[in-house]
Design an enzyme around this catalytic site. Structure first.
Site, PDB file in Angstrom:
ATOM      1  N   TYR A   1      -2.279  -1.045  10.221  1.00 53.17           N
ATOM      2  CA  TYR A   1      -2.068  -1.375   8.693  1.00 53.17           C
ATOM      3  C   TYR A   1      -0.365  -0.580   7.892  1.00 53.17           C
ATOM      4  O   TYR A   1      -0.550  -1.988   7.129  1.00 53.17           O
ATOM      5  CB  TYR A   1      -3.763  -0.890   7.913  1.00 53.17           C
ATOM      6  CG  TYR A   1      -3.906  -1.094   6.495  1.00 53.17           C
ATOM      7  CD1 TYR A   1      -4.360  -2.528   6.500  1.00 53.17           C
ATOM      8  CD2 TYR A   1      -3.420   0.068   5.643  1.00 53.17           C
ATOM      9  CE1 TYR A   1      -5.114  -2.475   4.728  1.00 53.17           C
ATOM     10  CE2 TYR A   1      -3.433   0.022   4.314  1.00 53.17           C
ATOM     11  CZ  TYR A   1      -4.198  -1.257   4.118  1.00 53.17           C
ATOM     12  OH  TYR A   1      -4.289  -2.212   2.642  1.00 53.17           O
TER      13      TYR A   1
ATOM     14  N   SER B   1       0.880  -1.285  -0.358  1.00 53.06           N
ATOM     15  CA  SER B   1      -0.045  -0.022   0.044  1.00 53.06           C
ATOM     16  C   SER B   1       1.157   1.682  -0.039  1.00 53.06           C
ATOM     17  O   SER B   1       1.699   1.459   0.355  1.00 53.06           O
ATOM     18  CB  SER B   1      -1.166   0.076   1.239  1.00 53.06           C
ATOM     19  OG  SER B   1      -1.523   1.204   1.225  1.00 53.06           O
TER      20      SER B   1
END
Length: 284
Positions: free
Chosen positions: A189, A176
């Site tokens: 995350y 990401s």
């Protein structure tokens, strides 16, 4: 400046459901032209029911691959993906379970080898996130849960797959943009995505002598069920507005990166991350 990119919406369950999103994500651009890049290859895609996973599955089917779609419990979305794979000439096996469970990961590998006798591509794409405004709001259970799904599962499934991955095989991990830019509301995350980057790079060196390539894709804000299931309606309404392109990306805009990395076009590419993020320069 108008920073509204989507209708405000929120889903009260995780994982989110693609069929409940408005508008539904675009998983295939009709202008896409397949070229038989993955004919007779067998691929496993975790998080394969929806979002990026569904887009990759449909693109892989168009390129000639056979697919095992691994998902948690989103049965309706998974069936839609299976139907779309078949509609585009592919063959698919849907497997429901928790990739955080090492025993289930082994069952996935056993099912794929039992059905097709080989494994050529492993897409580690499953993930979860739980926004918190402050680290003090995050308990140890959440931290462990996010790591269990996002990086422990990746290790467990890859380890189970390794005996069946031979020269020419490809592992592709979903990272990401948050691994590079960080995110104040997604500390756990973002941390897992940083771990995925290091896992990808180290594993690529480890497996180079076997001819197995390991790469990753680091998407920016992509319109997937993860978004309305984790952010508030107000946040969803402006999702992706901060990118240079000023909008969220669609799964169909990410999937070709996975096609490239799995194909022979990327035969000299390993240990790398492709950044499909709407123009954010992260120099990583």
């Amino acid at each position: 400046m108008n920073d509204k990119t989507l209708p405000p919406q929120h889903q009260q369950r995780q994982p989110g459901l693609e069929h409940a999103m408005q508008p539904e994500p675009i998983y295939l651009d009709e202008a896409y032209r397949p070229a038989g890049k993955l004919i007779d290859k067998v691929a496993i895609i975790t998080g394969g029911d929806s979002g990026i996973g569904r887009a990759v599955a449909v693109h892989y089917a168009l390129e000639g691959a056979k697919l095992a779609l691994v998902y948690l419990n989103e049965d309706e979305d998974a069936q839609k993906t299976v139907d779309e794979v078949k509609r585009h000439g592919g063959e698919a096996l849907a497997l429901a379970g928790d990739v955080g469970d090492a025993r289930f990961c082994q069952c996935v590998i056993d099912a794929v080898i039992g059905k097709w006798g080989r494994l050529d591509i492993l897409i580690n794409n499953a993930g979860e996130q739980h926004p918190r405004k402050d680290l003090s709001e995050m308990d140890e259970e959440q931290w462990q849960k996010t790591f269990r799904t996002n990086i422990f599962a990746m290790f467990q499934l890859t380890r189970a797959a390794l005996p069946h991955l031979h020269s020419g095989a490809s592992i592709i991990n979903t990272s990401s943009v948050t691994a590079y830019k960080g995110n104040p509301m997604l500390i756990d995350y973002s941390s897992t995505k940083g771990a995925i980057n290091s896992f990808t790079r180290s594993l690529s060196i480890n497996l180079a002598s076997r001819g197995v390539r390991v790469n990753g894709v680091a998407p920016g804000p992509i319109w997937t069920p993860l978004i309305p299931s984790t952010f508030s309606a107000d946040k969803v309404a402006e999702f992706g507005a901060e990118t240079p392109l000023g909008r969220p990306g669609q799964p169909a805009e990410v999937a070709p990166a996975y096609v490239y990395l799995a194909s022979n076009d990327a035969s000299y590419v390993t240990g790398q991350m492709l950044h499909v993020n709407g123009g954010s320069v992260v120099n990583g």
